[in-house]
Write a protein that holds these residues in place. Structure first.
Motif, mmCIF file in Angstrom:
data_model
loop_
_atom_site.group_PDB
_atom_site.id
_atom_site.type_symbol
_atom_site.label_atom_id
_atom_site.label_comp_id
_atom_site.label_asym_id
_atom_site.label_seq_id
_atom_site.Cartn_x
_atom_site.Cartn_y
_atom_site.Cartn_z
ATOM 1 N N PRO A 15 12.278 -7.494 2.483
ATOM 2 C CA PRO A 15 10.817 -7.451 2.352
ATOM 3 C C PRO A 15 10.277 -8.354 1.233
ATOM 4 C CG PRO A 15 11.780 -5.492 1.361
ATOM 5 C CD PRO A 15 12.921 -6.286 1.946
ATOM 6 N N GLN A 16 11.138 -8.755 0.305
ATOM 7 C CA GLN A 16 10.627 -9.577 -0.816
ATOM 8 C C GLN A 16 10.149 -10.940 -0.297
ATOM 9 O OE1 GLN A 16 13.508 -7.974 -0.857
ATOM 10 N NE2 GLN A 16 13.569 -6.665 -2.682
ATOM 11 N N VAL A 84 12.470 -1.170 3.213
ATOM 12 C CA VAL A 84 12.095 -1.472 1.833
ATOM 13 C C VAL A 84 13.025 -0.667 0.927
ATOM 14 C CG1 VAL A 84 10.276 -1.354 0.088
ATOM 15 C CG2 VAL A 84 9.683 -1.841 2.469
ATOM 16 N N GLY A 85 13.892 -1.379 0.220
ATOM 17 C CA GLY A 85 14.846 -0.690 -0.655
ATOM 18 C C GLY A 85 14.502 -0.953 -2.108
ATOM 19 N N TYR A 86 14.740 0.039 -2.968
ATOM 20 C CA TYR A 86 14.502 -0.114 -4.409
ATOM 21 C C TYR A 86 15.812 0.100 -5.146
ATOM 22 C CZ TYR A 86 9.822 0.989 -2.780
ATOM 23 O OH TYR A 86 8.644 1.000 -2.093
ATOM 24 N N ARG A 142 13.286 3.990 0.998
ATOM 25 C CA ARG A 142 12.203 4.962 1.175
ATOM 26 C C ARG A 142 11.951 5.108 2.661
ATOM 27 N NH1 ARG A 142 6.280 3.670 -1.326
ATOM 28 N NH2 ARG A 142 6.544 1.816 -0.040
ATOM 29 N N GLY C 57 5.027 -11.221 -4.166
ATOM 30 C CA GLY C 57 6.224 -11.109 -3.328
ATOM 31 C C GLY C 57 6.966 -9.808 -3.474
ATOM 32 N N HIS C 58 6.439 -8.888 -4.306
ATOM 33 C CA HIS C 58 7.162 -7.640 -4.561
ATOM 34 C C HIS C 58 6.167 -6.485 -4.681
ATOM 35 C CE1 HIS C 58 9.873 -4.663 -6.453
ATOM 36 N NE2 HIS C 58 10.869 -5.450 -6.096
ATOM 37 N N PHE C 59 5.537 -6.043 -3.564
ATOM 38 C CA PHE C 59 5.750 -6.590 -2.223
ATOM 39 C C PHE C 59 4.374 -6.974 -1.687
ATOM 40 C CE2 PHE C 59 10.129 -5.322 -1.842
ATOM 41 C CZ PHE C 59 10.276 -4.229 -2.668
ATOM 42 N N PRO C 60 4.269 -7.872 -0.737
ATOM 43 C CA PRO C 60 2.944 -8.283 -0.248
ATOM 44 C C PRO C 60 2.085 -7.065 0.109
ATOM 45 C CG PRO C 60 4.651 -9.639 0.751
ATOM 46 C CD PRO C 60 5.367 -8.548 -0.012
ATOM 47 N N LEU C 96 16.346 4.300 -12.684
ATOM 48 C CA LEU C 96 14.913 4.152 -12.399
ATOM 49 C C LEU C 96 14.462 5.495 -11.839
ATOM 50 C CD1 LEU C 96 16.349 1.209 -11.993
ATOM 51 C CD2 LEU C 96 14.048 0.598 -11.334
ATOM 52 N N LEU C 99 8.912 5.594 -9.494
ATOM 53 C CA LEU C 99 8.437 4.286 -9.033
ATOM 54 C C LEU C 99 7.301 3.812 -9.939
ATOM 55 C CD1 LEU C 99 9.161 2.488 -6.575
ATOM 56 C CD2 LEU C 99 7.116 3.373 -5.457
#
Lengths: 144, 79, 142
Positions: A15-16, A84-86, A142, C57-60, C96, C99
């Protein structure tokens, strides 16, 4: 390390988007192991005045390589959008040296167990065969 | 591995991995609370068991492994 | 290993990083206040710059702070504290725990402490606001 199918374009797998795309291409996949590539360009988001990228940039490269691997698996399982991964946790990151502009990073990702959306991965990054960094990481996907 | 060896090995590896005293790992203790697990560290439990005992606990079975006794049973019956 | 003092004599001197070109300071984060116990321990009050280009870009359409940028922020605050550029040699653990986004936490406290132990400079960092802790980090810098 061979792969029988065309590896997708990176935008389909992660996704980036610019300016923080930190993996160029998935080179090969074999079982739980995937190899990815990144060329360090002068306009890299993490580029420092000394011509090398900041070490967190290497961690982001490893995380996005793992994300591309997960994305490839998702796409093959019929997903239309990359998950989408974090980064949930970084463990035992070791830096040997920071990569320089122009160098090509080759990173091997090993996918470990997954529990409730959290996957353990380990990554080793090399420049022409020399290990420059390695880490373990937990990627949290997520489900939305 | 005999059951006794499993019990001993579980105490050794989990106390080190999760930084708890060995004596808190008792048969009826609840794993999640004893090891102070959360969504991030739960996967470490699966990874350590898989690495140490070569037994993979799939997500579907995980809810049934509540106490350390359940864990001993699971490893014994799946090794 | 002695911590080589930068030229910044008074740790509370407002701008002791004159010569230090930080990568993300004033690009990803901005320091609005600092309370230093000495040059080994302090709290930086920090603004997350919401129009930083990274969010394109993180994220659009869904700005999320990259975890690695928060790691860099901790290290840069530590560098400003000792008055020289520090770099992560290893990170034992960085969690982390929530978020972080420029919307959820536009301002945070970055707590940094450095200790010399067995010849290495160990760093402990945390990013939190009144509500949440977003990151905890333990590593070695040099």
């Amino acid at each position: 390390m061979t792969t029988s199918r065309a590896i997708n374009k990176i935008e389909n797998l992660i996704p980036q988007r610019p300016p923080i795309v930190m993996v160029d291409e998935v080179l090969a996949v074999e079982g739980d192991v995937c190899t990815c590539r990144l060329t360090i360009r002068q306009d890299n988001f993490f580029m420092e005045p000394d011509g090398m990228i900041a070490e967190p940039g290497v961690i982001e490269h490893i995380a996005q390589s793992a994300s591309a691997f997960a994305g490839l698996r998702a796409v093959e399982a019929g997903a239309t959008e990359p998950p989408v991964g974090y980064i949930g946790e970084v463990k035992n990151f070791h830096l040997v040296r920071r990569p320089r502009a122009g160098e090509e990073l080759t990173t091997m990702i090993t996918m470990g167990p997954e529990v409730q959306g959290v996957t353990i991965i380990s990554g080793t990054t090399c420049v022409s065969g020399e290990v420059i960094a390695e880490t373990q990481m937990k990627i949290f996907v997520r489900e939305d | 591995m005999t059951r006794e060896e499993i019990i001993e090995k579980v105490a050794d590896t989990l106390s080190e991995e999760f930084e708890v005293e060995k004596d808190v790992i008792t048969p009826d203790a609840v794993i999640y609370d004893t090891l102070e697990l959360d969504s991030l560290s739960l996967v470490d439990l699966v990874a350590v068991v898989q690495y140490t005992f070569k037994v993979k606990i799939p997500n579907t079975d995980l809810p049934n492994v509540k106490t350390f006794n359940d864990l001993y049973d699971y490893i014994e019956s799946h090794q | 290993m002695r911590v080589r003092r930068g030229y910044c004599r008074d740790p509370n001197e407002d701008f002791c990083s004159r010569g230090l070109a930080m990568l993300l300071e004033n690009k990803f984060f901005r320091i609005t206040d600092r309370k230093l116990d000495n040059d080994m321990r302090g709290v930086f009050h920090v603004q997350i710059i919401s129009d930083c280009e990274v969010y394109k870009g993180h994220f659009p359409g869904d700005p999320v702070c990259p975890g690695v940028c928060n790691m860099e922020t901790i290290k840069e605050c530590a560098s400003l504290m000792v008055g020289r550029q520090l770099r992560y040699e290893s990170i034992r653990q960085c969690r982390l725990t929530a978020l972080a986004t420029p919307v959820v936490c536009p301002e945070v406290d970055v707590t940094v402490s450095l200790t010399e132990k067995d010849g290495t400079l160990q760093i402990q960092g945390q990013i939190a606001d009144g509500e949440q802790t977003y990151m905890t980090l333990k590593g070695v810098v040099k």
